[in-house]
Design a protein around this motif. Sequence first.
Motif, short mmCIF file in Angstrom:
data_model
loop_
_atom_site.label_atom_id
_atom_site.label_comp_id
_atom_site.label_asym_id
_atom_site.label_seq_id
_atom_site.Cartn_x
_atom_site.Cartn_y
_atom_site.Cartn_z
N ARG A 50 4.69 4.85 4.91
CA ARG A 50 4.67 3.54 5.59
C ARG A 50 3.92 2.57 4.68
N GLY A 51 4.59 1.49 4.32
CA GLY A 51 3.96 0.48 3.49
C GLY A 51 3.90 -0.86 4.19
N PHE A 52 2.70 -1.45 4.27
CA PHE A 52 2.47 -2.75 4.92
C PHE A 52 2.24 -3.78 3.82
N TYR A 53 3.05 -4.82 3.79
CA TYR A 53 2.95 -5.84 2.74
C TYR A 53 2.78 -7.21 3.40
N TYR A 54 1.75 -7.96 2.99
CA TYR A 54 1.37 -9.20 3.66
C TYR A 54 1.51 -10.39 2.70
N LEU B 290 0.89 -13.85 14.69
CA LEU B 290 -0.39 -14.48 14.98
C LEU B 290 -1.21 -13.44 15.73
N ALA B 291 -2.37 -13.10 15.20
CA ALA B 291 -3.17 -12.05 15.81
C ALA B 291 -4.61 -12.18 15.37
N GLU B 292 -5.48 -11.37 15.99
CA GLU B 292 -6.90 -11.32 15.62
C GLU B 292 -7.03 -10.79 14.20
N THR B 293 -7.89 -11.39 13.43
CA THR B 293 -8.07 -10.97 12.05
C THR B 293 -9.00 -9.77 11.97
N ASN B 294 -8.92 -9.09 10.83
CA ASN B 294 -9.69 -7.88 10.59
C ASN B 294 -11.10 -8.26 10.12
N PRO B 295 -12.13 -7.98 10.91
CA PRO B 295 -13.48 -8.40 10.50
C PRO B 295 -14.00 -7.64 9.28
N LEU B 296 -13.38 -6.51 8.90
CA LEU B 296 -13.83 -5.75 7.75
C LEU B 296 -13.21 -6.24 6.45
N ASN B 297 -12.29 -7.20 6.54
CA ASN B 297 -11.61 -7.73 5.36
C ASN B 297 -12.20 -9.10 5.03
N ARG B 298 -12.74 -9.23 3.80
CA ARG B 298 -13.42 -10.47 3.42
C ARG B 298 -12.47 -11.65 3.39
N SER B 299 -11.25 -11.46 2.86
CA SER B 299 -10.30 -12.57 2.82
C SER B 299 -9.81 -12.92 4.21
N ALA B 300 -9.72 -11.92 5.13
CA ALA B 300 -9.29 -12.21 6.50
C ALA B 300 -10.36 -13.00 7.25
N ARG B 301 -11.64 -12.72 6.99
CA ARG B 301 -12.70 -13.48 7.64
C ARG B 301 -12.64 -14.94 7.27
N ALA B 302 -12.17 -15.22 6.06
CA ALA B 302 -12.07 -16.63 5.63
C ALA B 302 -10.97 -17.36 6.38
N LEU B 303 -10.00 -16.63 6.94
CA LEU B 303 -8.92 -17.26 7.71
C LEU B 303 -9.34 -17.64 9.11
N GLY B 304 -10.49 -17.12 9.58
CA GLY B 304 -10.93 -17.40 10.94
C GLY B 304 -10.67 -16.22 11.85
N PRO B 305 -11.06 -16.33 13.12
CA PRO B 305 -10.89 -15.19 14.04
C PRO B 305 -9.45 -14.94 14.46
N TYR B 306 -8.54 -15.92 14.24
CA TYR B 306 -7.16 -15.79 14.69
C TYR B 306 -6.29 -16.47 13.65
N ALA B 307 -5.31 -15.75 13.09
CA ALA B 307 -4.57 -16.30 11.97
C ALA B 307 -3.10 -15.91 12.04
N GLU B 308 -2.28 -16.68 11.30
CA GLU B 308 -0.84 -16.44 11.23
C GLU B 308 -0.51 -15.96 9.82
N VAL B 309 0.12 -14.78 9.74
CA VAL B 309 0.42 -14.14 8.46
C VAL B 309 1.78 -13.46 8.55
N GLY B 310 2.53 -13.47 7.46
CA GLY B 310 3.78 -12.73 7.38
C GLY B 310 3.54 -11.30 6.95
N ARG B 311 4.42 -10.40 7.42
CA ARG B 311 4.24 -9.00 7.09
C ARG B 311 5.59 -8.30 7.02
N ALA B 312 5.73 -7.38 6.08
CA ALA B 312 6.90 -6.50 5.99
C ALA B 312 6.40 -5.06 6.07
N LEU B 313 7.03 -4.28 6.94
CA LEU B 313 6.66 -2.88 7.12
C LEU B 313 7.86 -2.02 6.73
N LEU B 314 7.70 -1.28 5.64
CA LEU B 314 8.75 -0.39 5.14
C LEU B 314 8.36 1.05 5.47
#
Length: 825
Positions: A399-403, A352-376
């Motif tokens: 480094r690969g970030f997968y959401y 759960l963290a602040e969303t990225n204001p430069l990402n259009r789909s992230a803005r639709a989630l609101g200013p604070y969202a819960e998302v899963g992530r895998a970092l390889l």
Amino acid sequence: MRWLLALLFLLLPALAQEKVLKVLEAEKLELRLEGEEEVYVLTGNPVRLERGGEALEAERVTYFRTRKLLLLSGSVRYRDGEGRLVEAEELQIDLSDESFDALEVRIEAKDLLLTGPLCQRVAGAILLEGGYATPCASCGQEVPDYAFRAREIVLYPGDRVVARGVVVLVQEKPVLELPVLLLFLSERRPRFEVGQDEGGFYLKAALPYVSDFGLGFTLLSYYQGRGYGFGFDHVGTGEAKERYFFLYTPPDTFQYRGEYALKRQEFSVSALLERDDTREKLSRFRLETLLPGTPTPQDWRYTLRLEGFLDHDPTTPPPRTLQRLPELEVQSPVLREGPFSVQASLAVGRYLAETNPLNRSARALGPYAEVGRALLSHSESLSFSPWPGASLRAENRFRGFYYTTQNPDGEPERQVDWTTTASLRQSLGGFSMEVGYARSVQEGETPFRFDALPQRRSHQATLSLGFQEKPFLLSLKAGRDLEVGRYLPLEAQAALQDPGYALTLAHRRGLEGEGPLETRLEGSLTPYPFSLRASLRYDHAKALFDPLLLQAGYALPGGSLNLAHRHDLNGQGALTTDLTYALREGATAYTLQGRRDWQQNTLALQGQAILGPQSFSLQATLDPRALAYALGYRAGTAPGPLLDLLLSGRYQEGLRGTNLRLGLVQALPEVGFRLTANLHLPEVEDPGVYLRDLTFSGGAELWKPVPAGAEGEGAIPGLAFSGALTYARRPDRPEGYGLALRNFGPTLTFLGRENTKLHLAALLTQDLPGTPLKPRFLLVLDRCCWALRFTLDAQKGAMGLAFLYGGQAAGLLLSEEGVRLGGAP
């Protein structure tokens, strides 16, 4: 004697385990054989030893090598690593496990004196059988005000004392028997407090307890008209670090903090849960588990992290801090096979963290969202020499970030950070050739602000040729940008380098029709003690020269003299000229810096003269309109007094903006304060002399108290004052000033028999003028090892009575820091 000590320094380090035993002083050494065991006997007046920060003294020291036993006898003094002093007639230390046994012992541990016929130390804890203890030994009392005898007393490492079978003594007379008694040596807290505040009557108590799983306080309180409060403060005594605190204060205020930490070779775990409603109604938690606890480079590493908060107040927005709910990371060791090595890691979690204001789909989630992530992540490297004179190096980092989120096209979001480099270098005598390849990509989208990467893409291949034969150096570098399909500029450099001189010529030329891009020339000549340098750069695309830089230096004994000049070759002429002078001889030092700005027609000077504990400073700036100045003087050395004077202003058809700043600091025990003030001096527009502002903080003892004589007459109370005061001139107010006081006021101290002190303080915390004075009165009866404090606060309409115990209980006269309910964190 010298040969004896030399022999001991050679022999005894091999006898101790881990810690080195050093002999500092001895008169005689005897080496004998008892059975099959070597025995070393030292005698002296006294024998002095040191071992790992511990100091030992005795008239006779015997060391049994096989059993690793150290036997001390005769006026034994042993100061351990925690600063505790053990005095005994005989002391036997087992160096293999740090345990000891002692007879007729006397122990000074912080403010507590303990005595007894038999003492043992096992696993760091000191056990005293049939012991006696008092915190009043250093107070100068003929008969201690209070003490206790106990069947056994355990002094734990740090600050805890637990006694069993206790008889409490007042003036050496038994008054109470207790099964268990607990003391904290490093904390002087009130254990009982009664008073009245704006809400009514209150009562607070902290009752100590001891159990098999730890020790601490039970916290009880009652507030009139509000209800009961309760809590506990528990400290574990096992292998793990444990501290659990809970406090409920009516009507609905909760405070709690739980800490747990355990570190072993196999695993380690640390956890924290805390809440304080006096700041914010949030419960913050954190958990981290490592496997193994102390990994080596050859180990696989496993980490589990859990971090977040629970919001207990839905009427306020929660903080937008990063939460891991949870995160699991696996990291491999560095695997090597010949010249090849590889390492990888995988971190999977829900955040759960602040969303990225430069990402259009992230803005639709609101200013604070819960998302899963895998970092390889993985990295590979290769380095070897395929044939003589050649070296091959290659490295790949990914480094690969997968959401779990999707972009507007319905694809899972991801971002990558991928860098690959490779180079092959061949050297033959002074010649060298290097082929290089580099590719770097940062791209993709992330729903989070905290891990967003800037977009970047680079893809290049380069070829470098070089020749080096002192004092000559030649290099040529070219390449191709594979991303855009263009050749990189050709870079050529020729240099002549010698310890006394250097000359470098560098040129960049475009290979895609751009022609010359840049030419740079640098030269230096350093015949000691002189040094001369010059540098010039020409931008062919802009047809402009960078400023010509000329530098000259002269090395002085203990200092230097430097001159630098910047000159524009495009028609502007001289730009700046800088002069720097520095000289140091012992405690005397001089510095001078000057700058002439030819374009702005200004001259700036800055100088300082340090003459031991005194120093003078000058800052001046002259322009066509005015002369600005600042003259400074400093005197004194720590702890003080330290005086700081600064006269500043400017001369522009008369004196303007004149100000004298005064700073005075002292840090002595009797007088410690910090004073700053600004005094306005006459100027053209305001000829008055007045105080602009003043700030004072600290305290001072004007005179010490004098006790009464043998006839009970002639006593003189001591007088001190402390606190903080701020004054500011305010012409906009009718009074013309503003005054703020913070715990400011005098203290009277009366000195009685046996170091008994009575302190009476009146402290003000308010803004003046315009409000009636409402001081807080403090009356403290200090008997060194215990104290009573009575508080009457006229501003809050509250009063309180508290009892404190422990050595120097009221040692800090006017500070109430640490004076709080027992068990509070």
